[in-house]
Design a protein around this motif. Sequence first.
Motif, PDB file in Angstrom:
ATOM      1  N   ASP A  23       0.849  -1.195   0.000  1.00  0.00           N
ATOM      2  CA  ASP A  23       0.000   0.000   0.000  1.00  0.00           C
ATOM      3  C   ASP A  23       0.884   1.244   0.000  1.00  0.00           C
ATOM      4  N   ASP A  38      -3.300   0.686  -3.533  1.00  0.00           N
ATOM      5  CA  ASP A  38      -3.084  -0.667  -3.001  1.00  0.00           C
ATOM      6  C   ASP A  38      -2.536  -1.521  -4.146  1.00  0.00           C
ATOM      7  N   ASP A 204      -8.413  -2.139   1.200  1.00  0.00           N
ATOM      8  CA  ASP A 204      -9.346  -3.172   1.655  1.00  0.00           C
ATOM      9  C   ASP A 204      -8.873  -3.854   2.943  1.00  0.00           C
ATOM     10  N   GLY A 205      -7.596  -3.702   3.272  1.00  0.00           N
ATOM     11  CA  GLY A 205      -7.093  -4.254   4.534  1.00  0.00           C
ATOM     12  C   GLY A 205      -7.801  -3.671   5.751  1.00  0.00           C
ATOM     13  N   ASP A 243      -4.093  -8.432   5.547  1.00  0.00           N
ATOM     14  CA  ASP A 243      -3.637  -7.689   4.365  1.00  0.00           C
ATOM     15  C   ASP A 243      -2.967  -6.412   4.866  1.00  0.00           C
TER      16      ASP A 243
HETATM   17 MN    MN Z   1      -5.237  -4.871  -0.248  1.00  0.00          MN
END
Ligand code: MN
Length: 432
Positions: A23, A38, A204-205, A243
């Motif tokens: 990221d 990302d 999205d982590g 993630d």
């Molecule tokens: Mn990700």
Amino acid sequence: MTGVLLRSGAATDVGRLRTINQDRFVLLPDRDLFIVADGMGGHQGGEVASQLAVETLRVAYQDATADALTEAIAAANDRIRNEGDADPDLRGMGTTVVALALMPEEPDPDGPFDDDAEAPQHLLIANVGDSRGYLFRDGSLTQLTEDHSVVADLVREGSISPEEAEVHPQRNIVTRVLGVYETVEVDLWPVDPIGNDRYLLCSDGLFNEVGADQIGSVLRRLGDPNEAASELVRLANEGGGRDNITVVIVDVVDDGDVAEAASTALPTVDPGESLSEDALDSARTGRPSLRQRRAEKRARRSQRTQLTWRALLFSVLVLAVIGGAVATIQWYGTSTYFVGFEGDEVVIFKGRPGGLLWIDPTVKEPTGIDRADVPAPALPRIKAGVEQSSLAKAKRFVANLEDQIDEGGGTGPTTSTTRSTTTADTTPTQAN
Ligand code: MN
């Protein structure tokens, strides 16, 4: 000119399972530009792609316009693709991007405000992939962006529920990405910045590990953007940290009157307080503020558009009803046949005996039968017109009539049914 004032903070972490943080984020408060990317791709591809994305945007985004932002993202797409093509280790690398930028509103093409020095500002969120932009306003969290991912498509088409999406095995597959295809489609989400708004950009982590309620409660509790971002990253690690996690928070410290304009533009929202402030403002300056005028103009235009549409829709419905009635009458008036006299000849007419409204019956077929030959009992019926539902039935009636004439008068046709039935009905009684 007043101007919107923003304050930002951020945090990022590799998470608990990965060894590399792919990221990237960048905060450019001087230019009111904030970015999260990302990266994805084997070897070092992911981190190179996300780094190239934020770097290219930083350099390429020069004018504060929507076009400039879209073009800068397209430039990043080209750059990542070219570098990926040139290095086998980086081939196929890609990255998401979500960016927030403050810019003047585009000038209204038919507005009289071009010479006005003061242009209202708005925020624009640009999005490619499954990183997200959220708005936290009045204590509630709203996702502004749409994910470009396989599971988001499945949710949108109703194949799976949002709950199923959260645990779906393909939830990491994106349908749009920077650096992989020749062109990139960018979603743009404009928002009016209102005082105390908090904007959240994240990878999205974060949202795969931390629920929206939890995110909302952190944003409610921690006013400092850096502290809130760090707390969200901590919670994502606590939730599993599967993630990389990146959080950028942008707070609207001063909205420079945008709040008043927004509440004027939306009269359904309780306008009381803001309107009276506007009224005070007008009293001071002797004329409505630019934003107020623009908002009123916008409201008028949308009302006009609504009225036009409503009138148009109504006309279309009325025409459809009239058209339907005309068609029905036309059909009813011409769909049948009858046998009657034209002068002294028996003919088959198309239409209704005596006509219907504007539809006069037309001669379909002469029969060559003279009035004088018609058996007396059949005369009154044929004078009135013997209706038949089809041309074939009308012809059968005429054939039947001819048979009776040939047989020498008789009682004439008494029914409009087929010849054999009529014969069976009449012949035996006549013969005996
Ligand atoms: Mn990700």
